[in-house]
Design a protein around this motif. Structure first.
Motif, PDB file in Angstrom:
ATOM      1  N   GLN A 266     -34.451 -43.002 -54.098  1.00 21.95           N
ATOM      2  CA  GLN A 266     -35.522 -43.368 -52.821  1.00 21.95           C
ATOM      3  C   GLN A 266     -35.342 -44.551 -52.075  1.00 21.95           C
ATOM      4  OE1 GLN A 266     -36.810 -40.001 -53.184  1.00 21.95           O
ATOM      5  NE2 GLN A 266     -38.348 -41.192 -52.084  1.00 21.95           N
ATOM      6  N   ILE A 267     -34.188 -45.428 -52.692  1.00 27.39           N
ATOM      7  CA  ILE A 267     -33.807 -46.654 -52.117  1.00 27.39           C
ATOM      8  C   ILE A 267     -32.515 -46.465 -51.399  1.00 27.39           C
ATOM      9  CG2 ILE A 267     -33.410 -48.896 -52.699  1.00 27.39           C
ATOM     10  CD1 ILE A 267     -34.842 -48.371 -55.630  1.00 27.39           C
ATOM     11  N   PHE A 268     -32.435 -46.972 -50.325  1.00 27.65           N
ATOM     12  CA  PHE A 268     -31.248 -47.173 -49.343  1.00 27.65           C
ATOM     13  C   PHE A 268     -31.040 -48.585 -49.008  1.00 27.65           C
ATOM     14  CE2 PHE A 268     -33.487 -43.211 -49.004  1.00 27.65           C
ATOM     15  CZ  PHE A 268     -32.590 -42.398 -49.343  1.00 27.65           C
ATOM     16  N   ALA A 269     -29.561 -48.969 -48.898  1.00 31.53           N
ATOM     17  CA  ALA A 269     -29.489 -50.340 -48.680  1.00 31.53           C
ATOM     18  C   ALA A 269     -28.297 -50.017 -47.509  1.00 31.53           C
ATOM     19  CB  ALA A 269     -28.732 -51.008 -49.728  1.00 31.53           C
ATOM     20  N   TYR A 270     -28.499 -51.020 -46.304  1.00 32.55           N
ATOM     21  CA  TYR A 270     -27.637 -51.049 -45.169  1.00 32.55           C
ATOM     22  C   TYR A 270     -27.286 -52.291 -44.914  1.00 32.55           C
ATOM     23  CZ  TYR A 270     -25.749 -49.115 -40.847  1.00 32.55           C
ATOM     24  OH  TYR A 270     -24.660 -48.780 -40.068  1.00 32.55           O
ATOM     25  N   LEU A 271     -25.934 -52.588 -44.862  1.00 29.94           N
ATOM     26  CA  LEU A 271     -25.494 -53.938 -44.391  1.00 29.94           C
ATOM     27  C   LEU A 271     -25.831 -54.065 -42.772  1.00 29.94           C
ATOM     28  CD1 LEU A 271     -24.192 -56.454 -45.307  1.00 29.94           C
ATOM     29  CD2 LEU A 271     -22.129 -55.644 -44.940  1.00 29.94           C
ATOM     30  N   CYS A 272     -26.470 -54.929 -42.447  1.00 26.64           N
ATOM     31  CA  CYS A 272     -26.975 -55.184 -41.149  1.00 26.64           C
ATOM     32  C   CYS A 272     -27.450 -56.525 -40.711  1.00 26.64           C
ATOM     33  CB  CYS A 272     -27.984 -54.267 -40.705  1.00 26.64           C
ATOM     34  SG  CYS A 272     -28.497 -54.259 -38.936  1.00 26.64           S
ATOM     35  N   ASP A 273     -26.840 -57.068 -39.560  1.00 29.38           N
ATOM     36  CA  ASP A 273     -27.116 -58.313 -39.026  1.00 29.38           C
ATOM     37  C   ASP A 273     -28.080 -57.872 -37.503  1.00 29.38           C
ATOM     38  OD1 ASP A 273     -27.659 -60.721 -37.580  1.00 29.38           O
ATOM     39  OD2 ASP A 273     -25.645 -61.728 -38.156  1.00 29.38           O
ATOM     40  N   VAL A 274     -29.327 -57.946 -37.696  1.00 36.83           N
ATOM     41  CA  VAL A 274     -30.074 -57.555 -36.527  1.00 36.83           C
ATOM     42  C   VAL A 274     -29.808 -58.232 -35.090  1.00 36.83           C
ATOM     43  CG1 VAL A 274     -31.758 -56.354 -37.987  1.00 36.83           C
ATOM     44  CG2 VAL A 274     -32.170 -58.704 -37.362  1.00 36.83           C
ATOM     45  N   SER A 275     -29.281 -59.457 -35.463  1.00 38.40           N
ATOM     46  CA  SER A 275     -28.876 -60.202 -34.049  1.00 38.40           C
ATOM     47  C   SER A 275     -27.707 -59.556 -33.304  1.00 38.40           C
ATOM     48  CB  SER A 275     -28.626 -61.589 -34.436  1.00 38.40           C
ATOM     49  OG  SER A 275     -27.368 -61.764 -35.313  1.00 38.40           O
ATOM     50  N   HIS A 276     -27.093 -58.688 -34.099  1.00 39.79           N
ATOM     51  CA  HIS A 276     -25.829 -57.986 -33.327  1.00 39.79           C
ATOM     52  C   HIS A 276     -26.420 -56.537 -33.098  1.00 39.79           C
ATOM     53  CE1 HIS A 276     -23.485 -60.763 -36.099  1.00 39.79           C
ATOM     54  NE2 HIS A 276     -23.379 -61.108 -34.528  1.00 39.79           N
ATOM     55  N   TYR A 277     -26.373 -56.222 -31.829  1.00 41.70           N
ATOM     56  CA  TYR A 277     -26.858 -54.808 -31.174  1.00 41.70           C
ATOM     57  C   TYR A 277     -26.370 -53.757 -31.894  1.00 41.70           C
ATOM     58  CZ  TYR A 277     -28.096 -51.036 -28.344  1.00 41.70           C
ATOM     59  OH  TYR A 277     -28.280 -49.657 -27.855  1.00 41.70           O
ATOM     60  N   ASP A 278     -25.020 -53.716 -32.089  1.00 39.95           N
ATOM     61  CA  ASP A 278     -24.256 -52.675 -32.646  1.00 39.95           C
ATOM     62  C   ASP A 278     -24.696 -52.350 -34.083  1.00 39.95           C
ATOM     63  OD1 ASP A 278     -22.789 -53.708 -30.481  1.00 39.95           O
ATOM     64  OD2 ASP A 278     -20.769 -53.704 -31.564  1.00 39.95           O
ATOM     65  N   GLU A 279     -24.879 -53.313 -34.733  1.00 35.48           N
ATOM     66  CA  GLU A 279     -25.324 -53.143 -36.256  1.00 35.48           C
ATOM     67  C   GLU A 279     -26.823 -52.615 -36.286  1.00 35.48           C
ATOM     68  OE1 GLU A 279     -24.311 -56.609 -38.731  1.00 35.48           O
ATOM     69  OE2 GLU A 279     -22.696 -56.884 -37.351  1.00 35.48           O
ATOM     70  N   ALA A 280     -27.536 -53.156 -35.439  1.00 27.03           N
ATOM     71  CA  ALA A 280     -29.223 -52.723 -35.419  1.00 27.03           C
ATOM     72  C   ALA A 280     -29.006 -51.256 -35.067  1.00 27.03           C
ATOM     73  CB  ALA A 280     -30.025 -53.655 -34.550  1.00 27.03           C
TER      74      ALA A 280
END
Length: 73
Positions: free
Chosen positions: A53-67
């Motif tokens: 039930q747990i998913f982890a995603y590497l993401c810097d939301v200040s970068h549009y492509d990553e978000a």
């Protein structure tokens, strides 16, 4: 089952929210911009809850492509 995505959730309030939603039988995706912190946050949640039930995603939301990648995932 409800799904929840929490950004900035590798520690503090975000991680606490993930814990609370998992306790309420939601699937939770946590994200953060540091792989080390993401792994640590995932480990904390996985020790208490069903790993499927747990998913982890590497993401810097200040970068549009990553978000956008987080949204697509």
């Amino acid at each position: 089952m409800k799904s929840v995505v929490i950004t900035g959730s590798t520690s503090g309030i975000g991680l606490g929210l993930g814990d609370a939603f998992l306790a309420r039988d939601c699937a939770v995706t946590i994200s953060g911009h540091s792989q080390t912190n993401l792994d640590k946050g995932y480990g904390i949640l996985a020790a208490k809850h069903d790993k499927s039930q747990i998913f982890a995603y590497l993401c810097d939301v200040s970068h549009y492509d990553e978000a956008q990648g987080l949204w697509n995932a």
